[in-house]
Structure formats: C-alpha cells, structure tokens
Design an enzyme around this catalytic site. Structure first.
Site, PDB file in Angstrom:
ATOM      1  N   ASP A 119       0.830  -1.208   0.000  1.00 32.51           N
ATOM      2  CA  ASP A 119       0.000   0.000   0.000  1.00 32.51           C
ATOM      3  C   ASP A 119       0.864   1.257   0.000  1.00 32.51           C
ATOM      4  OD1 ASP A 119       0.707  -0.780   2.685  1.00 32.51           O
ATOM      5  OD2 ASP A 119      -0.809   0.591   3.484  1.00 32.51           O
ATOM      6  N   ASN A 122      18.749   1.927   0.974  1.00 35.86           N
ATOM      7  CA  ASN A 122      18.229   2.902   1.919  1.00 35.86           C
ATOM      8  C   ASN A 122      17.408   2.275   3.041  1.00 35.86           C
ATOM      9  OD1 ASN A 122      17.073   5.622   2.765  1.00 35.86           O
ATOM     10  ND2 ASN A 122      15.251   4.567   2.062  1.00 35.86           N
ATOM     11  N   TYR A 133      19.732   0.672  17.180  1.00 38.39           N
ATOM     12  CA  TYR A 133      19.789   1.373  15.896  1.00 38.39           C
ATOM     13  C   TYR A 133      21.187   1.955  15.657  1.00 38.39           C
ATOM     14  CZ  TYR A 133      18.786   4.895  12.301  1.00 38.39           C
ATOM     15  OH  TYR A 133      18.804   5.663  11.165  1.00 38.39           O
ATOM     16  N   LYS A 184      23.850   0.980  12.752  1.00 38.36           N
ATOM     17  CA  LYS A 184      24.308   1.966  11.767  1.00 38.36           C
ATOM     18  C   LYS A 184      25.830   2.106  11.806  1.00 38.36           C
ATOM     19  CE  LYS A 184      20.545   3.097   9.663  1.00 38.36           C
ATOM     20  NZ  LYS A 184      20.379   3.014   8.210  1.00 38.36           N
TER      21      LYS A 184
END
Length: 166
Positions: A41, A91, A156, A160
């Site tokens: 969606d 990404n 996170y 990263k």
C-alpha cells in the site's frame, strides 16, 4: 547533473522519506527505477506520487523484505532486466527506540538483521549483477547515529555503526 537515461536503478525503502526522494531524483534524471519495500500500500501510494511528479518517468514497485535473500535476489533481477543493474540505493532501515536496559534481544536482532545483513544482501546481489554487466554504483544510506550516540537508540545506532564499516 549527469543524465541517467537508459540506466536501471533499485531503491530499497523507496516508498517513503529519503528513499522516495532518491527515487524521485533518479527519475528526474532519466533512470528507470524500481522501488521496493515491505508494504504494497505504501509502495502503490509512492508510485502514484512519483508518476505525478515525473509523468514520463519509468517507475515500478515490488514488495521485498530485504532480510529475505531470495526476495532480494528477485528484486535485483527485476530491476536489472536484460541489461543489468546500474544503480543501487540501499536505503531501507529502521530502529527500535527505548532505554538500553529495557531493550529485548528482538530489538538487537531486528536492527542488525535489517540495517546490516539486509543491506549486505542488497550489495551482494546488486554487485554481482553489476559485475556481470560492466559495473555500476552502490550507495548505502546510513545515519549520523552510526558515529554519534543517540539517546534511546542503542540497537539502531550500533547497527548503523556496523553499516558504516560495511
């Protein structure tokens, strides 16, 4: 700006945010773009917006979980077509906010699997396609959180930082 006519690009996480912006710029410069993500969606909505912004742009979408190696390979193959893949914008990524002392193992596994392993799979299959067809460009999107401590974002930020090394 370099024109990208006849170039094929794959943008992971291309339905929103930075990925959407990257897809838009690639389209504006003539690339044929496949955006992938986890929710059809969101991708369908993004395609509608991209076609409004770049009416003659060649853009399509495909649902793809980048932590699934078979889905990544299929997405790269779809983006490459017969001529090979020219550009990968890796990404896709996400975080799991909260205090480190409360972070479940799932938070660590989720962030590392998506942000490091998923990106590595995209690089692997895009790189193989590019090597077979004479080269290309691989762009990975990281975050300042990979080099600067972000409060409540330990899984996170750690993932990263790993992506920076990748």
């Amino acid at each position: 700006m370099i024109q990208l006519l006849n170039k094929r690009a794959l943008v992971t996480g291309g339905g929103t945010g930075v990925g959407f912006g990257c897809a838009q710029r690639l389209l504006e410069h003539g690339a044929e773009v496949l955006i992938v993500g986890r929710r059809d969606d969101v991708l369908e909505d993004a395609i509608g917006r991209l076609k409004t912004i770049v009416p003659d742009g060649k853009v399509s979408w495909r649902e793809c979980e980048i932590t699934n190696e078979d889905e990544v390979k299929a997405a790269v193959d779809a983006a490459a077509g017969e001529g090979g893949l020219d550009i990968l914008v890796a990404n896709a990524g996400s975080g799991y906010p909260g205090p480190i002392l409360d972070a479940p193992i799932d938070a660590w596994q989720f962030c590392c699997e998506l942000n490091i392993v998923g990106t590595a799979m995209c690089i692997k299959y895009a790189g193989l396609s590019m090597r077979e067809h004479g080269g290309g460009s691989i762009i990975t999107i990281s975050s300042v959180a990979g080099s600067k401590v972000e409060k409540w974002m330990a899984p996170y930020s750690t993932s990263k930082a790993g992506l920076e090394m990748l």
